[in-house]
Design an enzyme around this catalytic site. Structure first.
Site, PDB file in Angstrom:
ATOM      1  N   LYS A  22      46.112  45.553  35.717  1.00 38.21           N
ATOM      2  CA  LYS A  22      45.694  44.401  34.905  1.00 38.21           C
ATOM      3  C   LYS A  22      44.175  44.445  34.681  1.00 38.21           C
ATOM      4  CE  LYS A  22      45.028  40.258  37.014  1.00 38.21           C
ATOM      5  NZ  LYS A  22      43.754  39.576  36.824  1.00 38.21           N
ATOM      6  N   ASN A  23      43.427  44.704  35.768  1.00 35.89           N
ATOM      7  CA  ASN A  23      41.965  44.613  35.667  1.00 35.89           C
ATOM      8  C   ASN A  23      41.309  45.841  35.047  1.00 35.89           C
ATOM      9  OD1 ASN A  23      42.221  42.081  36.652  1.00 35.89           O
ATOM     10  ND2 ASN A  23      41.491  42.539  38.713  1.00 35.89           N
ATOM     11  N   ARG A  92      39.703  33.771  32.725  1.00 36.68           N
ATOM     12  CA  ARG A  92      38.266  33.988  32.874  1.00 36.68           C
ATOM     13  C   ARG A  92      37.832  35.334  32.302  1.00 36.68           C
ATOM     14  NH1 ARG A  92      35.421  32.224  35.509  1.00 36.68           N
ATOM     15  NH2 ARG A  92      34.381  34.181  35.964  1.00 36.68           N
ATOM     16  N   CYS A 116      37.349  28.415  39.004  1.00 38.95           N
ATOM     17  CA  CYS A 116      38.798  28.553  39.215  1.00 38.95           C
ATOM     18  C   CYS A 116      39.048  28.275  40.696  1.00 38.95           C
ATOM     19  CB  CYS A 116      39.268  29.935  38.802  1.00 38.95           C
ATOM     20  SG  CYS A 116      38.793  31.192  39.958  1.00 38.95           S
ATOM     21  N   ARG A 121      32.582  31.132  40.122  1.00 38.94           N
ATOM     22  CA  ARG A 121      32.667  32.293  39.219  1.00 38.94           C
ATOM     23  C   ARG A 121      31.587  32.243  38.115  1.00 38.94           C
ATOM     24  NH1 ARG A 121      37.974  34.160  39.674  1.00 38.94           N
ATOM     25  NH2 ARG A 121      37.233  36.165  38.900  1.00 38.94           N
ATOM     26  N   ASP A 304      40.815  41.258  46.597  1.00 38.96           N
ATOM     27  CA  ASP A 304      42.119  40.941  45.991  1.00 38.96           C
ATOM     28  C   ASP A 304      43.286  41.287  46.911  1.00 38.96           C
ATOM     29  OD1 ASP A 304      41.219  41.746  42.536  1.00 38.96           O
ATOM     30  OD2 ASP A 304      40.706  40.105  43.879  1.00 38.96           O
ATOM     31  N   ILE A 326      33.241  37.832  49.361  1.00 38.37           N
ATOM     32  CA  ILE A 326      33.005  37.875  47.911  1.00 38.37           C
ATOM     33  C   ILE A 326      33.092  36.504  47.264  1.00 38.37           C
ATOM     34  CG2 ILE A 326      33.758  38.904  45.710  1.00 38.37           C
ATOM     35  CD1 ILE A 326      32.703  41.018  47.653  1.00 38.37           C
ATOM     36  N   ARG A 396      50.730  36.219  36.370  1.00 41.89           N
ATOM     37  CA  ARG A 396      49.503  36.710  35.728  1.00 41.89           C
ATOM     38  C   ARG A 396      49.197  38.133  36.145  1.00 41.89           C
ATOM     39  NH1 ARG A 396      44.691  32.530  35.644  1.00 41.89           N
ATOM     40  NH2 ARG A 396      43.973  34.277  34.422  1.00 41.89           N
TER      41      ARG A 396
HETATM   42  C1  EPZ Z   1      36.791  40.778  39.032  1.00 41.49           C
HETATM   43  O1  EPZ Z   1      36.380  39.446  38.850  1.00 41.49           O
HETATM   44  C2  EPZ Z   1      38.307  40.742  39.064  1.00 41.49           C
HETATM   45  N1  EPZ Z   1      38.812  40.243  37.776  1.00 41.49           N
HETATM   46  C3  EPZ Z   1      38.779  39.854  40.212  1.00 41.49           C
HETATM   47  O2  EPZ Z   1      40.187  39.932  40.244  1.00 41.49           O
HETATM   48  C4  EPZ Z   1      38.222  40.396  41.519  1.00 41.49           C
HETATM   49  O3  EPZ Z   1      38.595  39.542  42.564  1.00 41.49           O
HETATM   50  C5  EPZ Z   1      36.691  40.479  41.430  1.00 41.49           C
HETATM   51  O4  EPZ Z   1      36.313  41.281  40.291  1.00 41.49           O
HETATM   52  C6  EPZ Z   1      36.072  41.089  42.683  1.00 41.49           C
HETATM   53  O5  EPZ Z   1      36.599  42.370  42.875  1.00 41.49           O
HETATM   54  C7  EPZ Z   1      38.844  41.098  36.726  1.00 41.49           C
HETATM   55  O6  EPZ Z   1      38.458  42.254  36.819  1.00 41.49           O
HETATM   56  C8  EPZ Z   1      39.405  40.558  35.444  1.00 41.49           C
HETATM   57  P1  EPZ Z   1      32.676  39.661  40.195  1.00 41.49           P
HETATM   58  P2  EPZ Z   1      34.829  39.143  38.477  1.00 41.49           P
HETATM   59  O7  EPZ Z   1      31.837  39.360  39.004  1.00 41.49           O
HETATM   60  O8  EPZ Z   1      34.267  40.251  37.665  1.00 41.49           O
HETATM   61  C9  EPZ Z   1      29.349  36.742  41.854  1.00 41.49           C
HETATM   62  C10 EPZ Z   1      42.346  39.131  40.324  1.00 41.49           C
HETATM   63  O9  EPZ Z   1      42.909  38.692  41.293  1.00 41.49           O
HETATM   64  N2  EPZ Z   1      28.828  36.728  40.473  1.00 41.49           N
HETATM   65  O10 EPZ Z   1      32.759  41.076  40.679  1.00 41.49           O
HETATM   66  O11 EPZ Z   1      34.759  37.755  37.938  1.00 41.49           O
HETATM   67  C11 EPZ Z   1      30.712  36.060  41.941  1.00 41.49           C
HETATM   68  O12 EPZ Z   1      30.540  34.659  42.117  1.00 41.49           O
HETATM   69  C12 EPZ Z   1      40.924  38.730  40.015  1.00 41.49           C
HETATM   70  O13 EPZ Z   1      42.831  39.964  39.520  1.00 41.49           O
HETATM   71  C13 EPZ Z   1      27.645  36.034  40.213  1.00 41.49           C
HETATM   72  O14 EPZ Z   1      27.062  35.418  41.096  1.00 41.49           O
HETATM   73  O15 EPZ Z   1      34.164  39.165  39.919  1.00 41.49           O
HETATM   74  C14 EPZ Z   1      31.326  36.716  43.153  1.00 41.49           C
HETATM   75  O16 EPZ Z   1      30.849  36.072  44.321  1.00 41.49           O
HETATM   76  C15 EPZ Z   1      40.535  37.557  40.849  1.00 41.49           C
HETATM   77  N3  EPZ Z   1      27.161  36.036  38.938  1.00 41.49           N
HETATM   78  C16 EPZ Z   1      30.775  38.137  43.109  1.00 41.49           C
HETATM   79  O17 EPZ Z   1      29.642  38.097  42.220  1.00 41.49           O
HETATM   80  C17 EPZ Z   1      27.777  36.703  37.915  1.00 41.49           C
HETATM   81  O18 EPZ Z   1      27.266  36.686  36.771  1.00 41.49           O
HETATM   82  C18 EPZ Z   1      31.745  39.164  42.588  1.00 41.49           C
HETATM   83  O19 EPZ Z   1      32.253  38.682  41.370  1.00 41.49           O
HETATM   84  C19 EPZ Z   1      28.973  37.401  38.199  1.00 41.49           C
HETATM   85  C20 EPZ Z   1      29.478  37.403  39.488  1.00 41.49           C
END
Ligand code: EPZ
Length: 417
Positions: A22-23, A92, A116, A121, A304, A326, A396
């Protein structure tokens, strides 16, 4: 709304085939916006989020349809540049069209994704990167308004590795003028898959999979003809199912090299792995040993998989400690696991799980995608019947999960609420 009814404590056996990731599907579908013409993406999982991304891209003027597990997208006539709230609020990952739209049209209006269940996020790092590349960005009544005549290459440092942030900047940089360097880039296999897909379109990217990625902008990209990677989190979920039920199952179409950290911990808990053609045979122990872990950016233990691993630890021999590093609120599954008799204590972002002999089936509520998966894992090992309500969360990220489980001998059925 649907629910899943599961009668637990069945030993499973047989073969399960993993669907496309998916991702990886979501960013690679968004990348189709970067090039006119007809794009062909194979091994696409039939999931709600994939259909939402398709609708979002179609809403911008593209043609989109699924033929079996192949997504066909015609992005010749991209005219609209707005991603409306009603679409973005359900997914998202819609934020992934920001970079490609800016690169292709020079403007984008994307609803700010709300928080969420698992956390706030934020997307501040995405926006910081695009501003560094010359985009003018303002936030207005819940929307991100972004404009850029032509994006310019820039040096971008991420305070924390962000998966979709790295993906957004990589896609924007592919058509920018000059070179972009992303430091502290995310290294997840899905980010690597997007980079490989962009390279197949003619993008110039170096350092794929490293924490420093260099993108040399080009003027034009050609349409995708690409086959995405299997879903490592779906594969990991079935590994914890084998572990918690003491089953011997074969997982086809999985990439064990995408799951080193998880497999390491599962081996410590007594699960045995045997390579077979195009997959992996997974043999669960009589009872898993308690193993501690903490979630980290790739190649660390995947966040995840935290909930599913915790479900397995609920019946392990001994106590384990799991830290979620995370996301700030990714323990929504704990209250539900406790209803099954699990002995879990939470202190901030750390959970201590004292293994018990047997979980008891109960009516449960799914809250977010991976929390729902952990309830299924627990229910398969629990005494009696478990009903998991609101499984649209599960749909999802897992394609036909009850059919895959039934083929392994599980007693599970989907019912209307
Ligand atoms: C991706 O989300 C995945 N989603 C998530 O999978 C996954 O849990 C996550 O990466 C971590 O591996 C998709 O790929 C569609 P991040 P993402 O930006 O990109 C902080 C699932 O179950 N952050 O890597 O949104 C954030 O708050 C989903 O399939 C900022 O502070 O995650 C978090 O603490 C759930 N500012 C950390 O970074 C930003 O601008 C990692 O988030 C962006 C992120």
């Amino acid at each position: 709304m649907d629910k899943l009814v599961i009668n637990g404590r069945k030993r499973l056996s047989g073969v399960v085939e993993i669907s496309g990731a998916k991702n990886a599907a979501l960013p690679i579908m968004a990348a189709s916006l970067l090039a006119a013409g007809e794009h062909n993406i194979a091994n696409i999982p039939k999931l709600r989020d994939v259909m939402t991304m398709g609708r979002l891209i179609a809403n911008l003027g593209a043609g989109f349809h699924l033929e079996d597990s192949r997504a066909i997208l015609d992005c010749t006539a991209i005219g609209n540049y707005e991603a409306p709230y009603d679409l973005v609020s359900t997914m998202r990952a819609s934020v992934l069209i920001l970079g490609p739209l800016l690169a292709r049209l020079g403007k984008a209006k994307v609803s700010l994704p709300g928080g969420c269940a698992i956390g706030a996020r934020p997307i501040n790092l995405h926006l910081m990167g695009l501003e560094k590349m010359g985009a003018k960005i303002k936030l207005e009544s819940g929307y991100v308004l972004a404009k850029a005549k032509r994006l310019k290459g820039a040096q971008i440092y991420f305070d924390t590795p962000t998966v979709t942030g790295t993906e957004n900047i990589m896609m924007a940089a592919a058509l920018a003028e000059g070179k972009t360097v992303i430091e502290n880039a995310a290294r997840e296999p899905e980010v690597v898959d997007l980079a490989n897909a962009l390279i197949s379109m003619g993008a110039k990217i170096r350092g794929v999979g490293d924490s420093v990625v260099e993108v040399e902008g080009v003027n034009r990209l050609s349409p995708l003809d690409y086959n995405i990677i299997p879903d490592r989190i779906e594969a990991g979920t079935f590994m914890t199912i084998a572990g918690i039920t003491g089953s011997d199952i074969t997982i086809k179409k999985c990439r064990p090299d995408h799951l080193d950290a998880l497999i390491n911990k599962l081996q410590d808990s007594g699960i045995r792995f045997h390579k077979v053609r195009n997959g992996l045979r997974v043999v669960g122990p009589e009872r898993p040993a308690a193993v501690s872990t903490k979630t980290m950016p790739y190649p660390g233990f995947p966040t995840d998989m935290q909930a599913q691993f915790m479900a397995m630890m609920c019946i392990a021999e001994g106590s384990s400690v799991i830290s979620e590093k995370i996301f700030e609120n990714r323990f929504m599954h704990v209250a539900e696991l406790r209803r099954m008799g699990a002995d879990i204590m939470i202190e901030g972002g750390t959970a201590t799980i004292r293994g018990i002999d047997l979980l008891k089936g109960a009516p449960l509520m799914a809250t977010d995608l991976r929390a729902s998966a952990s309830l299924i894992v627990a229910a398969l090992a629990a005494e009696g019947t478990t009903t998991v309500h609101r499984i649209y969360h599960l749909d999802r990220g897992y394609e036909k999960i009850e059919e895959k489980l039934q083929r392994l001998g599980a007693e599970v059925r989907r019912e209307k609420e």
